[in-house]
Write a protein that holds these residues in place. Structure first.
Motif, short mmCIF file in Angstrom:
data_model
loop_
_atom_site.label_atom_id
_atom_site.label_comp_id
_atom_site.label_asym_id
_atom_site.label_seq_id
_atom_site.Cartn_x
_atom_site.Cartn_y
_atom_site.Cartn_z
N THR A 1 0.81 -1.23 0.00
CA THR A 1 0.00 0.00 0.00
C THR A 1 0.84 1.27 0.00
O THR A 1 0.32 2.35 -0.30
N GLY A 2 2.12 1.16 0.38
CA GLY A 2 2.98 2.34 0.42
C GLY A 2 2.89 3.11 1.71
O GLY A 2 3.55 4.16 1.86
N TYR A 3 2.09 2.65 2.66
CA TYR A 3 1.95 3.32 3.95
C TYR A 3 2.82 2.63 5.00
O TYR A 3 3.14 1.44 4.89
N THR A 4 3.15 3.37 6.07
CA THR A 4 3.82 2.76 7.21
C THR A 4 2.76 2.07 8.07
O THR A 4 1.55 2.31 7.93
N GLY A 5 3.24 1.21 8.99
CA GLY A 5 2.31 0.53 9.87
C GLY A 5 1.52 1.50 10.73
O GLY A 5 0.29 1.34 10.90
N GLN A 6 2.18 2.54 11.24
CA GLN A 6 1.48 3.52 12.07
C GLN A 6 0.42 4.27 11.28
O GLN A 6 -0.68 4.55 11.78
N GLU A 7 0.72 4.58 10.01
CA GLU A 7 -0.27 5.29 9.18
C GLU A 7 -1.48 4.40 8.92
O GLU A 7 -2.63 4.88 8.95
N LEU A 8 -1.25 3.12 8.71
CA LEU A 8 -2.36 2.22 8.44
C LEU A 8 -3.24 2.01 9.67
O LEU A 8 -4.46 1.85 9.56
N LEU A 9 -2.64 2.02 10.85
CA LEU A 9 -3.42 1.83 12.06
C LEU A 9 -4.35 3.02 12.34
O LEU A 9 -5.21 2.94 13.22
N GLN A 10 -4.17 4.09 11.60
CA GLN A 10 -5.03 5.26 11.77
C GLN A 10 -6.04 5.39 10.62
O GLN A 10 -6.68 6.41 10.47
N THR A 11 -6.14 4.34 9.83
CA THR A 11 -7.06 4.40 8.69
C THR A 11 -7.87 3.11 8.64
O THR A 11 -7.80 2.28 9.53
N GLY A 12 -8.68 2.98 7.59
CA GLY A 12 -9.52 1.80 7.43
C GLY A 12 -9.51 1.32 6.00
O GLY A 12 -9.03 2.01 5.09
N PHE A 13 -10.08 0.12 5.80
CA PHE A 13 -10.01 -0.47 4.45
C PHE A 13 -10.81 0.34 3.45
O PHE A 13 -10.50 0.36 2.27
N ASP A 14 -11.86 1.04 3.89
CA ASP A 14 -12.63 1.88 2.97
C ASP A 14 -11.78 2.98 2.36
O ASP A 14 -11.92 3.33 1.20
#
Length: 331
Positions: free
Chosen positions: A41-54
């Motif tokens: 996805t190109g995101y860091t783990g911390q960035e992904l934990l602040q977002t959702g699959f939508d």
């Protein structure tokens, strides 16, 4: 200790898996992601934990994922697979295959979703390219053949090839290209085959239909490697009508030349601006004693023999000809 060991094994497998793995809460927010998912996805783990699959999913593909989530929580299905588009952090689109399952507690209550995500962008591009090529091949009026270079056997043929040669596709796939050569066909040399493989080749030859009839063809071909096999991709165009038209044109030109060079009258053809001479009959030299080359060199010199008193009406006559007006007299 056993629990810690189990968690350590899970963490090692989770973090080092070659496929993207994420754990998503019931609201669709990421609670755990592995490194492969981050790279995908190109995101860091911390960035992904602040977002959702939508938020990662292309807007046009979101509803299908929501429907699957509702069906999983309702117990209508035990799992599902989606093919969808993700928007990477840099804004680029990728195609992914997402396998989704729902984890429940001991009482059967939903806890969270587990997703396995595989980047299939290359596969989708290949499939789309193959689909477009197949569409092009089937719509083509030219015969298209794939040949295995080792024995020149036909590996694939489009619909136009079956029409051109009179064989069914299955029959063609049992033949080699040599079986389609007409009696007057000239086999390519080893050097020509090598040139065709590396850089492509275009030549004319004669092929033979299933009923034994021969027809003139133009063949273009080039080599390629597909699934580790060296093949030749060739396009065969029926040029029978072109050859027939060319023969008719040559006969017509020979007749014209015979007439033009034997009659006593002089005539010539020029373009409309009279800036280029197209043809001058030999009668020009016999009548005026001027060389044909002089007229080719200066097309307007055909006016030189005209008497000064007749020059003006001659020019007027030419002007009427160029404008398309009818001519009611000779000059």
């Amino acid at each position: 200790e056993a629990l810690l060991a189990s968690e350590s094994r899970f963490r090692t497998a989770f973090d080092n898996a070659l496929i993207g793995i994420s754990i998503v809460d019931l609201e669709g927010r990421y609670s755990q992601v592995n490194q492969t998912f981050c790279r995908t996805t190109g995101y860091t783990g911390q960035e992904l934990l602040q977002t959702g699959f939508d938020e990662l999913t292309h807007p046009d593909d979101r509803e299908e994922g929501r429907e699957l989530g509702r069906a999983l929580k309702a117990g209508e299905v035990s799992g599902g697979v989606l093919t969808k588009r993700y928007v990477r952090k840099d804004g680029t689109l990728i195609w992914v295959c997402v396998s989704v399952s729902l984890v429940r507690d001991a009482q059967g209550n939903p806890l969270h979703f587990v997703t396995l995500v595989e980047d299939i962008s290359e596969r989708k591009r290949a499939e789309e390219g193959r689909r477009q090529f197949e569409l092009l091949s089937e719509q083509s009026r030219d015969a298209i053949l794939y040949l295995r270079q080792s024995d020149r056997r036909i590996l694939e043929a489009n619909a136009a090839a079956t029409r051109a040669y009179g064989y069914t596709r299955d029959e063609l796939l049992k033949l080699t290209i040599r079986d389609l050569h007409g009696p007057a066909a000239q086999a390519l040399s080893a050097a020509q085959l090598a040139e065709a493989d590396a850089h492509g080749i275009l030549f004319e030859t004669v092929h033979r239909r299933r009923d034994g009839s021969a027809f003139h063809v133009e063949v273009s071909g080039r080599g390629a490697t597909i699934d580790g096999t060296r093949v030749s991709f060739i396009v065969v165009r029926d040029i029978t009508d072109r050859k027939r038209a060319g023969d008719a044109l040559r006969i017509s030109e020979q007749r014209f030349k015979l007439i033009a060079e034997t009659i006593d009258e002089a005539f010539w053809m020029t373009d409309a601006p009279i800036s280029e001479m197209i043809y001058v009959s030999p009668g020009y030299e016999r009548i005026w004693g001027r060389t044909l080359e002089s007229l080719y060199k200066d097309p307007r010199s055909f006016l030189d023999p005209v008497h000064p008193e007749d020059l003006e009406p001659t020019l007027a006559h030419l002007a009427r000809m160029k404008s398309g007006l009818p001519l009611d007299h000779e000059y």
